[in-house]
Design a protein around this motif. Sequence first.
Motif, PDB file in Angstrom:
ATOM      1  N   LYS A 203       0.873  -1.170  -0.028  1.00 41.80           N
ATOM      2  CA  LYS A 203      -0.048  -0.014   0.039  1.00 41.80           C
ATOM      3  C   LYS A 203       0.831   1.302   0.109  1.00 41.80           C
ATOM      4  N   LEU A 204       1.018   1.747  -1.228  1.00 40.32           N
ATOM      5  CA  LEU A 204       2.169   3.033  -1.398  1.00 40.32           C
ATOM      6  C   LEU A 204       1.285   4.256  -1.910  1.00 40.32           C
ATOM      7  N   ALA A 205       1.227   5.140  -0.604  1.00 40.12           N
ATOM      8  CA  ALA A 205       0.688   6.495  -0.901  1.00 40.12           C
ATOM      9  C   ALA A 205       1.434   7.519  -1.493  1.00 40.12           C
ATOM     10  N   ILE A 206       1.098   8.339  -2.344  1.00 42.09           N
ATOM     11  CA  ILE A 206       1.870   9.651  -2.897  1.00 42.09           C
ATOM     12  C   ILE A 206       1.248  10.904  -2.307  1.00 42.09           C
ATOM     13  N   VAL A 207       2.110  11.595  -1.409  1.00 40.81           N
ATOM     14  CA  VAL A 207       1.549  12.677  -0.809  1.00 40.81           C
ATOM     15  C   VAL A 207       2.592  13.780  -1.369  1.00 40.81           C
ATOM     16  N   GLY A 208       2.184  15.087  -1.076  1.00 40.29           N
ATOM     17  CA  GLY A 208       2.910  16.238  -1.182  1.00 40.29           C
ATOM     18  C   GLY A 208       2.166  17.558  -1.574  1.00 40.29           C
ATOM     19  N   ARG A 209       2.689  18.604  -1.754  1.00 39.60           N
ATOM     20  CA  ARG A 209       2.071  19.715  -1.985  1.00 39.60           C
ATOM     21  C   ARG A 209       1.361  19.804  -3.374  1.00 39.60           C
ATOM     22  N   PRO A 210       0.428  20.617  -3.578  1.00 38.49           N
ATOM     23  CA  PRO A 210      -0.174  20.645  -4.817  1.00 38.49           C
ATOM     24  C   PRO A 210       0.831  21.074  -6.063  1.00 38.49           C
ATOM     25  N   ASN A 211       0.370  20.211  -7.212  1.00 37.31           N
ATOM     26  CA  ASN A 211       1.126  20.451  -8.219  1.00 37.31           C
ATOM     27  C   ASN A 211       2.679  19.844  -8.488  1.00 37.31           C
ATOM     28  N   ALA A 212       2.728  18.849  -7.500  1.00 37.44           N
ATOM     29  CA  ALA A 212       4.071  18.426  -7.557  1.00 37.44           C
ATOM     30  C   ALA A 212       4.427  17.249  -8.471  1.00 37.44           C
ATOM     31  N   GLY A 213       3.206  16.943  -8.987  1.00 41.10           N
ATOM     32  CA  GLY A 213       3.166  15.683 -10.113  1.00 41.10           C
ATOM     33  C   GLY A 213       2.571  14.580  -9.543  1.00 41.10           C
ATOM     34  N   LYS A 214       1.903  14.199  -8.417  1.00 44.89           N
ATOM     35  CA  LYS A 214       1.825  13.149  -7.952  1.00 44.89           C
ATOM     36  C   LYS A 214       0.847  12.207  -9.116  1.00 44.89           C
ATOM     37  N   SER A 215      -0.261  12.691  -9.437  1.00 47.35           N
ATOM     38  CA  SER A 215      -1.156  11.869 -10.521  1.00 47.35           C
ATOM     39  C   SER A 215      -0.313  11.814 -11.615  1.00 47.35           C
ATOM     40  N   THR A 216       0.626  12.639 -12.096  1.00 50.15           N
ATOM     41  CA  THR A 216       1.180  12.333 -13.420  1.00 50.15           C
ATOM     42  C   THR A 216       2.197  11.356 -13.206  1.00 50.15           C
ATOM     43  N   LEU A 217       2.808  11.010 -11.775  1.00 54.42           N
ATOM     44  CA  LEU A 217       3.493  10.066 -11.570  1.00 54.42           C
ATOM     45  C   LEU A 217       2.948   8.679 -11.570  1.00 54.42           C
ATOM     46  N   ILE A 218       1.832   8.463 -10.920  1.00 56.69           N
ATOM     47  CA  ILE A 218       1.007   7.434 -10.930  1.00 56.69           C
ATOM     48  C   ILE A 218       0.654   7.091 -12.329  1.00 56.69           C
ATOM     49  N   ASN A 219       0.197   7.911 -13.028  1.00 56.49           N
ATOM     50  CA  ASN A 219       0.061   7.644 -14.558  1.00 56.49           C
ATOM     51  C   ASN A 219       0.948   6.974 -15.322  1.00 56.49           C
ATOM     52  N   ARG A 220       2.129   7.744 -15.196  1.00 53.00           N
ATOM     53  CA  ARG A 220       3.470   7.207 -15.754  1.00 53.00           C
ATOM     54  C   ARG A 220       3.799   5.667 -15.246  1.00 53.00           C
ATOM     55  N   LEU A 221       3.370   5.321 -13.960  1.00 52.64           N
ATOM     56  CA  LEU A 221       3.843   4.090 -13.503  1.00 52.64           C
ATOM     57  C   LEU A 221       2.533   2.801 -13.978  1.00 52.64           C
ATOM     58  N   LEU A 222       1.444   3.491 -14.181  1.00 50.43           N
ATOM     59  CA  LEU A 222       0.451   2.519 -14.861  1.00 50.43           C
ATOM     60  C   LEU A 222       0.463   2.493 -16.292  1.00 50.43           C
ATOM     61  N   GLY A 223       1.018   3.270 -17.018  1.00 48.02           N
ATOM     62  CA  GLY A 223       1.028   3.419 -18.547  1.00 48.02           C
ATOM     63  C   GLY A 223      -0.150   3.889 -19.002  1.00 48.02           C
ATOM     64  N   GLU A 224      -1.045   4.513 -18.334  1.00 49.81           N
ATOM     65  CA  GLU A 224      -2.126   5.108 -18.940  1.00 49.81           C
ATOM     66  C   GLU A 224      -2.618   6.307 -18.266  1.00 49.81           C
ATOM     67  N   ASP A 225      -3.390   7.057 -18.689  1.00 49.02           N
ATOM     68  CA  ASP A 225      -3.966   8.321 -18.305  1.00 49.02           C
ATOM     69  C   ASP A 225      -5.080   7.962 -17.120  1.00 49.02           C
ATOM     70  N   ARG A 226      -5.081   7.341 -16.196  1.00 48.28           N
ATOM     71  CA  ARG A 226      -6.029   6.920 -15.333  1.00 48.28           C
ATOM     72  C   ARG A 226      -6.509   7.864 -14.505  1.00 48.28           C
ATOM     73  N   LEU A 227      -5.644   8.896 -14.125  1.00 48.14           N
ATOM     74  CA  LEU A 227      -5.985  10.039 -13.137  1.00 48.14           C
ATOM     75  C   LEU A 227      -5.715  11.377 -13.762  1.00 48.14           C
ATOM     76  N   LEU A 228      -6.921  12.274 -13.465  1.00 46.28           N
ATOM     77  CA  LEU A 228      -6.734  13.443 -14.326  1.00 46.28           C
ATOM     78  C   LEU A 228      -5.651  14.326 -13.838  1.00 46.28           C
ATOM     79  N   THR A 229      -4.937  14.954 -14.907  1.00 43.78           N
ATOM     80  CA  THR A 229      -3.682  15.847 -14.915  1.00 43.78           C
ATOM     81  C   THR A 229      -4.012  17.004 -15.440  1.00 43.78           C
ATOM     82  N   GLY A 230      -3.110  17.971 -15.297  1.00 45.05           N
ATOM     83  CA  GLY A 230      -3.163  19.367 -15.907  1.00 45.05           C
ATOM     84  C   GLY A 230      -2.273  20.379 -15.121  1.00 45.05           C
ATOM     85  N   PRO A 231      -2.180  21.703 -15.846  1.00 42.25           N
ATOM     86  CA  PRO A 231      -1.442  22.634 -15.336  1.00 42.25           C
ATOM     87  C   PRO A 231      -2.180  23.187 -14.097  1.00 42.25           C
TER      88      PRO A 231
END
Length: 474
Positions: A203-231
Amino acid sequence: MTRKPHVIIIGRPNVGKSTLFNRLVGKKLALVDDQPGVTRDRRLGDAVIAGLEFTIVDTAGWEDDDPETLPGRMRRQTEVSLEGADAALFVIDARAGLTPLDEEIARWLRSQTLPIVPVANKAEGKMGEAGVLEAWSLGFGEPVPLSAEHGEGVADLFRALWPIIGDTAEGPEAEADSETVDDQEIDGDEAESVDESDLGPLKLAIVGRPNAGKSTLINRLLGEDRLLTGPEAGITRDSIAVDWHWTDPASGTEREIRLIDTAGMRKKARVTEKLERLSVADARRAVDFAEVVVLLLDATKGLEHQDLKIADMVLQEGRALMVAINKWDIAENASSLFNGIRGALDEGLSQVRGLPLFAVSARTGKGLDTMLTAAFELRASWSKRVPTAALNRWFDDALEANPPPAPKGKRIKLRYITQSSTRPPRFVVFGTRLDMLPKSYERYLVNGIRRELGFDAVPVRVVLKSPKNPYKSG
């Protein structure tokens, strides 16, 4: 185990989709608020209605906006969620009646091959009767009148879903709930660590300040745009868990991971809106359920005081912590940045000096496999139990190398030590006059346990216990 049928909840914003999701899973997993657009990412949960088991998927509200805008990207996430689904619950607000947006969604759904169950939510009382009748005009057959908030109409929903997914749904099974794994206990000196297969998915949680790239990181691991990202900062609101199989490049074996994305955590003084407070509270709960937490930093901003506060919160909760510097592909003066963050972490979090620190890039994938390998190793340390005999041999050597002080000439006697639990590791020291033992000596013991017994950067708890004096009045 056979895949459970997937049922998608779809509808425009603020019709009660997340309330229905929470009702079906029996927990308040999804954030709910009066304002529209609270849900932005897909959330999956295990639902059961009268023994009918299926996976329910909450989605963002469908909005008619440009595809490049945030609402447009949210709608694309909803469209993707229908791929591979077995049925969809099309939810409308019975009190508000049909709207042009409801009719637009209905037109799109009619172009799909998926079975659709129309659900008229908020149908309690006479105010919802007209909306239920209007729902017939959607062309999906008899609507299910429902009150997700009060639990009315769930039996009717069962009758509507059973002909669609009844043959493929699973019956109740007596399985351990992976969300509520308690501390692993091993008796005596039988083992020093818990086998990974006994621990289940990491069970691996990704935490941090806003816009650090948490959702982008998870999408990269999964190899798909599973989570919503943007500027835009603060896109993620709910804590979203995604089950995933990672192939370890070193061994070639598949390892199970439950990735948990969380909302960005700003300084408390800047959090003024109710919804953001709920999001941050949800992120804190996600930390409670995690085993290993990755604090994600932004390489363009470095380490800030808020990052240290988040790290301290994670350690106070007893979770295993590691730090990753994201956006490393665009970092300036990379070597000095890394060394500066390393020094600041050791100084600001002196109770766990030597936290694992990695340079990663969610955009290119740099360093992610190394980070995941270390996460499994960190969990192993966090779950480790030291045999009592070996623990007391270390304890005797530590006391001989640095005997406890004798304040005011009174000798403090430390007799023995035992490990009371794991995840996080807790140790109990027994002796006399322990109330006089200086904090510095407690730190000496904690640092020795971590350094000499292989607990590395894991948070370690030490409790002091003196025998009760039967002649002392309470």
